[in-house]
Scaffold this active site. Structure first.
Site, PDB file in Angstrom:
ATOM      1  N   SER A  78       0.786  -1.244   0.000  1.00  0.00           N
ATOM      2  CA  SER A  78       0.000   0.000   0.000  1.00  0.00           C
ATOM      3  C   SER A  78       0.816   1.291   0.000  1.00  0.00           C
ATOM      4  O   SER A  78       0.264   2.361  -0.225  1.00  0.00           O
ATOM      5  CB  SER A  78      -0.922   0.027   1.209  1.00  0.00           C
ATOM      6  OG  SER A  78      -2.044  -0.742   0.931  1.00  0.00           O
ATOM      7  N   LYS A  81       0.455   3.475  -2.931  1.00  0.00           N
ATOM      8  CA  LYS A  81      -0.759   4.283  -3.161  1.00  0.00           C
ATOM      9  C   LYS A  81      -0.467   5.784  -3.111  1.00  0.00           C
ATOM     10  O   LYS A  81      -1.035   6.561  -3.874  1.00  0.00           O
ATOM     11  CB  LYS A  81      -1.825   3.936  -2.109  1.00  0.00           C
ATOM     12  CG  LYS A  81      -2.361   2.508  -2.213  1.00  0.00           C
ATOM     13  CD  LYS A  81      -3.204   2.199  -0.983  1.00  0.00           C
ATOM     14  CE  LYS A  81      -3.794   0.792  -1.025  1.00  0.00           C
ATOM     15  NZ  LYS A  81      -4.456   0.442   0.263  1.00  0.00           N
ATOM     16  N   TYR A 203      -3.235  -2.648 -10.270  1.00  0.00           N
ATOM     17  CA  TYR A 203      -3.186  -2.410  -8.821  1.00  0.00           C
ATOM     18  C   TYR A 203      -2.370  -3.480  -8.092  1.00  0.00           C
ATOM     19  O   TYR A 203      -1.514  -3.161  -7.253  1.00  0.00           O
ATOM     20  CB  TYR A 203      -4.617  -2.311  -8.257  1.00  0.00           C
ATOM     21  CG  TYR A 203      -4.644  -2.277  -6.759  1.00  0.00           C
ATOM     22  CD1 TYR A 203      -4.188  -1.145  -6.065  1.00  0.00           C
ATOM     23  CD2 TYR A 203      -5.060  -3.376  -6.006  1.00  0.00           C
ATOM     24  CE1 TYR A 203      -4.167  -1.112  -4.678  1.00  0.00           C
ATOM     25  CE2 TYR A 203      -5.043  -3.359  -4.627  1.00  0.00           C
ATOM     26  CZ  TYR A 203      -4.594  -2.231  -3.956  1.00  0.00           C
ATOM     27  OH  TYR A 203      -4.561  -2.205  -2.590  1.00  0.00           O
ATOM     28  N   TYR A 255      -4.738   4.424   7.924  1.00  0.00           N
ATOM     29  CA  TYR A 255      -6.102   3.854   8.035  1.00  0.00           C
ATOM     30  C   TYR A 255      -6.767   4.239   9.346  1.00  0.00           C
ATOM     31  O   TYR A 255      -6.742   5.388   9.745  1.00  0.00           O
ATOM     32  CB  TYR A 255      -6.049   2.324   7.880  1.00  0.00           C
ATOM     33  CG  TYR A 255      -5.269   1.856   6.684  1.00  0.00           C
ATOM     34  CD1 TYR A 255      -5.561   2.340   5.395  1.00  0.00           C
ATOM     35  CD2 TYR A 255      -4.236   0.936   6.807  1.00  0.00           C
ATOM     36  CE1 TYR A 255      -4.846   1.897   4.288  1.00  0.00           C
ATOM     37  CE2 TYR A 255      -3.527   0.488   5.713  1.00  0.00           C
ATOM     38  CZ  TYR A 255      -3.826   0.978   4.459  1.00  0.00           C
ATOM     39  OH  TYR A 255      -3.123   0.548   3.380  1.00  0.00           O
ATOM     40  N   VAL A 273       1.219  -3.876   3.823  1.00  0.00           N
ATOM     41  CA  VAL A 273       1.150  -5.167   4.521  1.00  0.00           C
ATOM     42  C   VAL A 273       2.400  -6.016   4.307  1.00  0.00           C
ATOM     43  O   VAL A 273       2.568  -7.046   4.953  1.00  0.00           O
ATOM     44  CB  VAL A 273      -0.117  -5.988   4.147  1.00  0.00           C
ATOM     45  CG1 VAL A 273      -1.372  -5.339   4.698  1.00  0.00           C
ATOM     46  CG2 VAL A 273      -0.207  -6.206   2.652  1.00  0.00           C
TER      47      VAL A 273
HETATM   48  N1  GLU Z   1      -2.099  -5.380  -1.845  1.00  0.00           N
HETATM   49  C1  GLU Z   1      -2.673  -5.171  -0.575  1.00  0.00           C
HETATM   50  C2  GLU Z   1      -4.176  -5.238  -0.642  1.00  0.00           C
HETATM   51  O1  GLU Z   1      -4.763  -4.668  -1.486  1.00  0.00           O
HETATM   52  C3  GLU Z   1      -2.252  -3.871  -0.013  1.00  0.00           C
HETATM   53  C4  GLU Z   1      -2.800  -3.619   1.352  1.00  0.00           C
HETATM   54  C5  GLU Z   1      -1.840  -2.878   2.248  1.00  0.00           C
HETATM   55  O2  GLU Z   1      -0.638  -2.896   2.023  1.00  0.00           O
HETATM   56  O3  GLU Z   1      -2.321  -2.246   3.226  1.00  0.00           O
HETATM   57  O4  GLU Z   1      -4.797  -5.925   0.147  1.00  0.00           O
END
Ligand code: GLU
Length: 626
Positions: A78, A81, A203, A255, A273
């Site tokens: 993430s 992003k 993505y 988050y 993650v």
């Molecule tokens: N590829 C992961 C997902 O979409 C990223 C989530 C994350 O890193 O918080 O679940």
């Protein structure tokens, strides 16, 4: 050599400086924490060694400090992003992107299925739904081209060519049904328009890009450095969008832990993650941490601890005030005490003694932004009650931002109404003050009476205004010898004798009147024009010319030769056409032998002149050192 030794020591884990030492201790302490568990919902991620742990800090000038497994590759997840959000902002502009994705925190987990149904868009680009909406609009004719563009964006931040971990990508593609569900829901409500699979293709790959902890630190440092990669100098993101990205990272990057993070750590951040976290301290450093075990919010346990400790230890919370505006004025000096290097006649000196306080030189220091510029303006306003010429010496100013430039323009108008002049030094067409230069140029067109290279030339210009206004700038082409200070007190008969020693001389612009080291045969009095006295300073085979004084009508030079008969101690060069009178030293000495009184008067005048200059120099030193 020293660098090599450092590298070897560093590779062996031996700290090589205070920051390395701090990081090594921090690393050792945090490595004791064994809470959390690695993400398993993407099967490939479950294979990672939970003991891996790396920390990297990159400064905005490209120095990277590391500890632990800082070169180990893992997937960015993430964290990507934030960078992709910046990219689409750059491609489409703020307004267009806001139609696709909002900027409101959700207070929910990264994979929440909650969508903003009122605005018909995902809440923000840091949660999966919003990131997919951003991924949808990455430009490119084909999926390959779009993937290449995505990789290119991330690589620019890292300063090296990044690639996708195909195993992790395939693993998520095969199992990421929750994300698939989110994408279909968005398609259903018209938040996205292309096929969910094609968006997920990008993505999931964007999440599976391999980075090291060191990469992350440099990526964060690029955001800290106004969008410019501190190592390569490449623009990763145009400056105008950097604060948008940081704002959303600050409110949504962590988050449903974002509020507490912001309260405790206070750095815009983003976690993934895969175990990575970036944190940005704007204008200072970027931090990258990697440790796979996650807490219940999906953030690296050790990563959160590292950032919290660094923030606490060094007081790096973004809302902690680092800028004190009170020290912007370094020193204020007045023209009756501090003079230009222009040598002045006694009459001119009198004018400057009496009226020099109308010139105020303000040494400014630090950065000029709204707060500090406002302080400066307020002070200038006070000074302008007395001073008519205000010189801003900006030698120690490293930045004049948009707000400060705006305020300076207001100040110029305000002072002009009150018949005050504002002059600037050290504002050049290149370097950090270039925008101020451009603004002044636009305002004035001709900058010759606004900008000065050094404070000396600015002071000289202001002194000239005072002297001209006092109307003593006479034409000295036809001066009488008796009016020259050096001949003060001689009778008219004695002056007649002196006249026999005079030779009129003309020098064109740039011509050397006196050359250092030459035999001193004449001493000079300037009738018209100005000349510069300079010293040639030789050091390590390099020669530098230092301007020590400038001379104008009525001033004499080379008289030291009368005293010691030695060699010239400096160069004197005509600034423009110079008309002067040369007195033969030999001849004057001869006169002195026959008329001792004449010589005594001349020497007496010279001594008086020297002592006056010395006294003034003492006053000046007192003002500068005080
Ligand atoms: N590829 C992961 C997902 O979409 C990223 C989530 C994350 O890193 O918080 O679940």
């Amino acid at each position: 050599m020293l660098k090599k030794i450092e590298q070897v020591l560093h590779a062996a884990g031996v700290p090589t400086g205070p920051i390395d030492q701090y990081l090594a201790a921090l690393y050792a302490r945090i490595a004791q924490i064994n809470d959390g568990s690695v993400a398993t919902y993407i099967p490939e991620l479950a294979k990672v060694d939970p003991g891996l742990f790396g920390i990297a800090i990159a400064t905005v000038d490209g120095k990277v400090y590391t500890a632990g497994d800082s070169e180990h590759e893992f997937t960015i997840q993430s964290i990507s992003k934030a960078f992709i959000y910046g990219h689409v902002l750059d491609q489409y502009g703020r307004e267009a992107v806001l139609k696709h994705v909002g900027v409101e925190p959700t207070g929910e987990a990264f994979n929440s299925i909650v969508l903003d149904e009122v605005a018909n868009r995902p809440f923000n680009p840091m949660v999966n739904s919003g990131a997919m909406a951003a991924a949808e609009i990455i430009k490119g004719e084909t999926t390959e081209e779009r993937i290449a563009n995505m990789l290119d964006v991330l690589s620019r931040y890292a300063g090296r060519s990044l690639s996708v971990d195909e195993d992790v990508f395939r693993s998520e593609q095969a199992t990421g049904h929750r994300n698939r569900a989110i994408a279909y829901m968005m398609l259903n409500s018209g938040m996205i328009h292309s096929s969910p699979e094609s968006i997920l293709d990008i993505y999931f790959r964007q999440c599976a890009v391999k980075v090291t902890c060191r990469d992350l630190a440099l990526m964060a440092a690029s955001l800290a450095n106004d969008g410019i990669n501190p190592k390569t100098g490449a623009t990763a993101l145009p400056r105008d969008y950097v604060h948008d990205v940081l704002t959303v990272m600050n409110s949504c990057g962590m988050y449903n832990f974002a509020g507490q993070w912001s309260y405790e750590v206070g750095m815009p951040a983003k976690s993934g993650v895969g175990g990575g976290i970036i944190a940005v301290i704007p204008g200072q450093v970027g931090i990258g941490v990697f440790s796979p075990p996650l807490d219940r919010h999906g953030h690296s346990v050790r990563g959160v601890r590292v950032c919290r400790e660094i923030s606490e230890t060094f007081g790096l919370h973004v809302f902690r005030n680092h800028t004190y505006t009170g020290t912007v004025v370094r020193r204020e000096l007045y023209g009756n005490v501090v003079r230009s290097k222009r040598l002045r006649t006694a009459e001119e000196r009198k004018v400057l003694d009496e009226q020099g306080a109308k010139i105020c030189l303000i040494e400014v220091q630090g950065g000029l932004f709204f707060g500090s510029a406002e302080r400066l303006l307020r002070r200038i306003d006070e000074l302008a009650a007395e001073a008519e010429y205000l010189i801003l010496d900006l030698r120690r100013v490293h930045e004049v931002d948009q707000a400060a430039r705006r305020l300076i323009m207001e100040l110029i108008d305000w002072l002009a109404e009150r018949k005050r002049r504002l002059l600037f030094t050290h504002v050049t067409t290149e370097g950090p003050l270039a925008p101020l230069h451009a603004m002044l140029k636009e305002r004035f067109g001709n900058l010759s009476e606004v900008l000065f290279e050094h404070r000396d030339t600015a002071l000289e210009w202001c002194e000239k205004q005072l002297i001209t206004n006092a109307s003593i700038g006479r034409d000295l082409t036809k001066f009488s010898l008796g009016a020259l200070r050096v001949f003060n007190g001689l009778t008219s008969d004695e002056l007649k004798i002196i006249e026999t020693a005079v030779r009129p001389l003309v020098f064109e612009k740039g011509q050397t009147i006196v050359k250092e080291g030459d035999e001193a045969r004449l001493f000079f009095v300037i009738a018209r024009g100005t000349a510069t006295v300079s010293l040639r300073i030789r050091k390590d085979d390099e020669e530098r010319v230092v301007r020590v004084a400038s001379l104008g009508p009525g001033l004499s030079f080379g008289e030291m030769a009368l005293l010691d008969g030695g060699k010239r101690s400096a160069d004197v060069i005509a600034d423009e056409r110079v008309v002067c009178y040369g007195f033969s030293v030999e001849h004057l000495r001869e006169i002195g032998r026959q008329h001792p009184h004449v010589f005594t008067v001349i020497l007496g005048n010279m001594m008086r002149d020297f002592s006056e200059r010395l006294r003034h120099a003492n006053d000046e030193i007192r003002a500068l050192e005080g």
